[in-house]
Design a protein around this motif. Structure first.
Motif, PDB file in Angstrom:
ATOM      1  N   LYS A  43       0.836  -1.199   0.000  1.00  0.00           N
ATOM      2  CA  LYS A  43       0.000   0.000   0.000  1.00  0.00           C
ATOM      3  C   LYS A  43       0.871   1.249   0.000  1.00  0.00           C
ATOM      4  O   LYS A  43       1.621   1.489   0.944  1.00  0.00           O
ATOM      5  CB  LYS A  43      -0.915   0.001   1.237  1.00  0.00           C
ATOM      6  N   ASN A  44       0.767   2.026  -1.055  1.00  0.00           N
ATOM      7  CA  ASN A  44       1.408   3.346  -1.136  1.00  0.00           C
ATOM      8  C   ASN A  44       2.863   3.346  -0.694  1.00  0.00           C
ATOM      9  O   ASN A  44       3.243   4.078   0.223  1.00  0.00           O
ATOM     10  CB  ASN A  44       0.623   4.361  -0.289  1.00  0.00           C
ATOM     11  N   ILE A  45       3.651   2.544  -1.353  1.00  0.00           N
ATOM     12  CA  ILE A  45       5.085   2.500  -1.029  1.00  0.00           C
ATOM     13  C   ILE A  45       5.814   3.566  -1.841  1.00  0.00           C
ATOM     14  O   ILE A  45       5.676   3.630  -3.061  1.00  0.00           O
ATOM     15  CB  ILE A  45       5.672   1.120  -1.373  1.00  0.00           C
ATOM     16  N   ASN A  46       6.574   4.405  -1.161  1.00  0.00           N
ATOM     17  CA  ASN A  46       7.461   5.361  -1.822  1.00  0.00           C
ATOM     18  C   ASN A  46       8.875   5.024  -1.404  1.00  0.00           C
ATOM     19  O   ASN A  46       9.141   4.879  -0.220  1.00  0.00           O
ATOM     20  CB  ASN A  46       7.129   6.790  -1.395  1.00  0.00           C
ATOM     21  N   LEU A  47       9.739   4.908  -2.388  1.00  0.00           N
ATOM     22  CA  LEU A  47      11.081   4.476  -2.052  1.00  0.00           C
ATOM     23  C   LEU A  47      12.055   5.030  -3.076  1.00  0.00           C
ATOM     24  O   LEU A  47      11.804   4.971  -4.280  1.00  0.00           O
ATOM     25  CB  LEU A  47      11.113   2.943  -2.092  1.00  0.00           C
ATOM     26  N   THR A  48      13.145   5.611  -2.595  1.00  0.00           N
ATOM     27  CA  THR A  48      14.193   6.056  -3.501  1.00  0.00           C
ATOM     28  C   THR A  48      15.479   5.379  -3.069  1.00  0.00           C
ATOM     29  O   THR A  48      15.879   5.484  -1.911  1.00  0.00           O
ATOM     30  CB  THR A  48      14.367   7.577  -3.432  1.00  0.00           C
ATOM     31  N   ILE A  49      16.077   4.668  -3.979  1.00  0.00           N
ATOM     32  CA  ILE A  49      17.321   3.972  -3.667  1.00  0.00           C
ATOM     33  C   ILE A  49      18.384   4.475  -4.624  1.00  0.00           C
ATOM     34  O   ILE A  49      18.181   4.496  -5.838  1.00  0.00           O
ATOM     35  CB  ILE A  49      17.142   2.448  -3.784  1.00  0.00           C
ATOM     36  N   ASN A  50      19.496   4.929  -4.075  1.00  0.00           N
ATOM     37  CA  ASN A  50      20.567   5.454  -4.916  1.00  0.00           C
ATOM     38  C   ASN A  50      21.538   4.358  -5.305  1.00  0.00           C
ATOM     39  O   ASN A  50      21.590   3.298  -4.682  1.00  0.00           O
ATOM     40  CB  ASN A  50      21.318   6.556  -4.172  1.00  0.00           C
ATOM     41  N   LYS A  51      22.298   4.656  -6.344  1.00  0.00           N
ATOM     42  CA  LYS A  51      23.305   3.700  -6.807  1.00  0.00           C
ATOM     43  C   LYS A  51      24.283   3.383  -5.694  1.00  0.00           C
ATOM     44  O   LYS A  51      24.733   4.266  -4.983  1.00  0.00           O
ATOM     45  CB  LYS A  51      24.065   4.296  -7.998  1.00  0.00           C
ATOM     46  N   GLY A  52      24.591   2.109  -5.541  1.00  0.00           N
ATOM     47  CA  GLY A  52      25.605   1.705  -4.579  1.00  0.00           C
ATOM     48  C   GLY A  52      25.073   1.447  -3.183  1.00  0.00           C
ATOM     49  O   GLY A  52      25.819   0.986  -2.319  1.00  0.00           O
ATOM     50  N   GLU A  53      23.801   1.750  -2.940  1.00  0.00           N
ATOM     51  CA  GLU A  53      23.260   1.493  -1.607  1.00  0.00           C
ATOM     52  C   GLU A  53      23.076   0.004  -1.379  1.00  0.00           C
ATOM     53  O   GLU A  53      22.753  -0.746  -2.302  1.00  0.00           O
ATOM     54  CB  GLU A  53      21.917   2.210  -1.444  1.00  0.00           C
ATOM     55  N   LYS A  54      23.304  -0.425  -0.138  1.00  0.00           N
ATOM     56  CA  LYS A  54      23.078  -1.825   0.225  1.00  0.00           C
ATOM     57  C   LYS A  54      21.879  -1.844   1.171  1.00  0.00           C
ATOM     58  O   LYS A  54      21.962  -1.392   2.309  1.00  0.00           O
ATOM     59  CB  LYS A  54      24.292  -2.413   0.937  1.00  0.00           C
ATOM     60  N   ILE A  55      20.762  -2.339   0.653  1.00  0.00           N
ATOM     61  CA  ILE A  55      19.503  -2.239   1.383  1.00  0.00           C
ATOM     62  C   ILE A  55      19.130  -3.594   1.964  1.00  0.00           C
ATOM     63  O   ILE A  55      19.185  -4.610   1.265  1.00  0.00           O
ATOM     64  CB  ILE A  55      18.367  -1.815   0.427  1.00  0.00           C
ATOM     65  N   GLY A  56      18.754  -3.614   3.206  1.00  0.00           N
ATOM     66  CA  GLY A  56      18.194  -4.825   3.790  1.00  0.00           C
ATOM     67  C   GLY A  56      16.711  -4.625   4.023  1.00  0.00           C
ATOM     68  O   GLY A  56      16.311  -3.619   4.601  1.00  0.00           O
ATOM     69  N   ILE A  57      15.916  -5.564   3.553  1.00  0.00           N
ATOM     70  CA  ILE A  57      14.468  -5.444   3.777  1.00  0.00           C
ATOM     71  C   ILE A  57      14.054  -6.495   4.781  1.00  0.00           C
ATOM     72  O   ILE A  57      14.324  -7.693   4.606  1.00  0.00           O
ATOM     73  CB  ILE A  57      13.700  -5.597   2.448  1.00  0.00           C
ATOM     74  N   ILE A  58      13.426  -6.036   5.855  1.00  0.00           N
ATOM     75  CA  ILE A  58      12.985  -6.973   6.888  1.00  0.00           C
ATOM     76  C   ILE A  58      11.484  -6.842   7.085  1.00  0.00           C
ATOM     77  O   ILE A  58      10.863  -5.868   6.641  1.00  0.00           O
ATOM     78  CB  ILE A  58      13.712  -6.716   8.236  1.00  0.00           C
TER      79      ILE A  58
END
Lengths: 240, 255
Positions: A43-58
């Motif tokens: 529901k209504n996800i806004n997300l900005t991920i830049n180059k090189g970021e290491k993202i963990g989703i939990i």
């Protein structure tokens, strides 16, 4: 919309609705049932991920992690909102998928790598590296149905990492092959983590995420509950 | 944009090769089957059929074989392409790629089978002395229409079959009726004139008639029939492409 050179992934107001089908969908059922049950996975996800970021989703089971990953990988499309992705995205999650049992390992490399977006020329240049890394030299001309599960996963992993992804999607249980291969796979992933590569990890393994990721996104019931540094992990563990 | 188009063709070709290889792999004769099947069928129709049947149609075994080859291509494409996306669900779940290559590769692999059979068939046709540049053009027009129709319907049915699995059974039933609704074993001239308008709704009528005209100088389809048929082929293909592009975004939700 402006895209910046450093941007890797941008999600604008993403929502995903699933229809719950209790049985095989048939035409008759379609017309006899009044209205399908629906379920909002995101529901209504806004997300900005830049180059090189290491993202963990939990997040707990059923929170929408898998759906989010599928949308990032382009396997499914959100019901509303836009997805902007810069560069080639490769998923290490379903490594055994997309192989054809009757074709040889060699032919499967071409098919599988093309599905990931590589051109024939690019594959020609890399096919030897792929075979060497997967350690399948004498079996590469054998049909895939003679392969063990481990061999198939090794091949899948090798193709994926040689696809030169800009964005990598993975989860922690990379149980591909024997110890020696696992070591090599882990080493290859460590190289990726050091590089300017965008990586999104979905995992229940908090220790792994703590070690590998600098930005943590906590998803709960289809929404982003928290987005930040390792403090999110503490909050998540406390809540549990 | 150009890169994407190139990748689409490369992928389509790779999938077509996969289709053909998988079909003839682990067979002793391999690709020889590609030739053997139509040759055998041709022998039976050419030498054994005429012993039992008498008809007014000139060069009947040629007439029959022209239609059967086209029909085999069409019905095999359709019956294999319709459930193809459900069968290849592991590909759909693997990565983002143009989904259309799945049904289209089946149409294309059947088209290659068809062309091989056609080349063999053209050898005896040469002895009829009916071939000319004009007839080649007529044949190519018919063949193009046939492929466009097969591709268009395959896109439509394969996309709908993901959500409604009944479509596959519907197509099987439709193909049985469609065979008899197409002038393959009979000629349009044998039909009652009052019912001829019905064939305007079967786009294969013109396709087969064009081919008959090209190879054995049977009469051409009349203008009204031809325009009806052409219109249907274009409409079905446009609908097929539209529905496929709309449905393909959410294939994964139903697999």
């Amino acid at each position: 919309m402006k895209t910046y050179p450093t941007l890797a992934i941008q999600l604008n107001d993403i929502s995903k609705k699933y229809e719950i089908h209790h049985d095989k969908p048939t035409l008759v059922e379609r017309f006899s049932k009044e209205k399908n049950e629906t379920f909002w996975a995101l529901k209504n996800i806004n997300l900005t991920i830049n180059k090189g970021e290491k993202i963990g989703i939990i997040g707990s089971n059923g929170s929408g992690k898998t759906t989010l990953l599928k949308i990032l990988a382009g396997i499914t499309t959100p019901t509303s909102g836009d997805v902007h992705i810069q560069g080639r995205i490769v998923s290490l999650i379903d490594l055994g998928a997309g192989f054809h049992a009757d074709l040889s390992g060699y032919q499967n490399i071409y098919l599988n790598a093309m599905l990931l977006g590589l051109s024939r020329k690019e594959i020609n240049e890399r096919v030897q590296q792929i075979i060497t890394f997967a350690d399948l030299k004498q079996f590469i001309d054998a049909p895939l149905f003679t392969y063990s599960n481990g061999m198939m996963l090794r091949l899948g992993f090798s193709i994926a990492v040689h696809a030169q992804p800009d964005i990598l999607l993975l989860d922690e249980n990379l149980s591909a092959g024997d110890n020696a291969f696992q070591k090599r796979a882990a080493e290859r992933l460590r190289v990726f983590f050091r590089k300017e590569l965008t990586i999104v990890v979905v995992s229940h393994n908090i220790a792994y995420i703590r070690k590998m990721c600098s930005r943590i996104i906590w998803i709960d019931k289809g929404s982003v509950l928290a987005d930040g540094n390792h403090q999110v992990l503490h909050k998540y563990l406390k809540r549990k | 944009m150009i890169n994407q188009a190139l990748h689409f063709w490369e992928l389509l070709w790779e999938m077509t090769e996969k289709e053909l290889r998988a079909r003839y792999k682990h067979t002793v004769f391999g690709f020889l089957w590609l030739v053997a099947n139509p040759a055998l069928q041709m022998l039976i129709i050419g030498f054994i059929f005429p012993l039992f049947f008498e008809t007014q149609i000139e060069h009947y075994s040629f007439y029959l074989f022209t239609g059967l080859l086209a029909w085999n291509f069409f019905s095999l494409s359709l019956s294999k392409a319709t459930p193809s996306i459900v069968f290849e669900r592991s590909l759909v779940k693997k990565a983002m790629f143009p989904r259309a290559v799945i049904p289209l590769s089946i149409v294309m692999s059947n088209f290659i089978n068809y062309t091989v059979a056609l080349v063999i068939f053209l050898i005896p046709v040469l002895f009829l002395n009916t071939l000319s540049l004009k007839s080649c053009i007529f044949f190519l027009v018919g063949m193009t229409a046939l492929v466009v129709l097969a591709a268009g319907i395959s896109l439509l049915t394969s996309a709908l079959n993901v959500r409604y699995r009944d479509i596959n059974f519907f197509v099987q039933a439709l193909l049985i009726i469609w065979f008899y609704a197409t002038p393959i074993v009979y000629a349009p001239s044998q039909l009652p004139e009052a019912l001829l308008w019905l064939w305007r709704f079967n786009p294969l009528t013109s396709v087969i008639q064009l081919m008959h005209h090209a190879l054995i100088q049977a009469p051409l389809p009349d203008a009204i029939l031809l325009s009806y048929n052409a219109l249907i082929i274009v409409a079905v293909s446009v609908i097929g492409v539209y529905i496929f592009s709309k449905e393909s975004k959410n294939f994964d939700d139903w697999l």
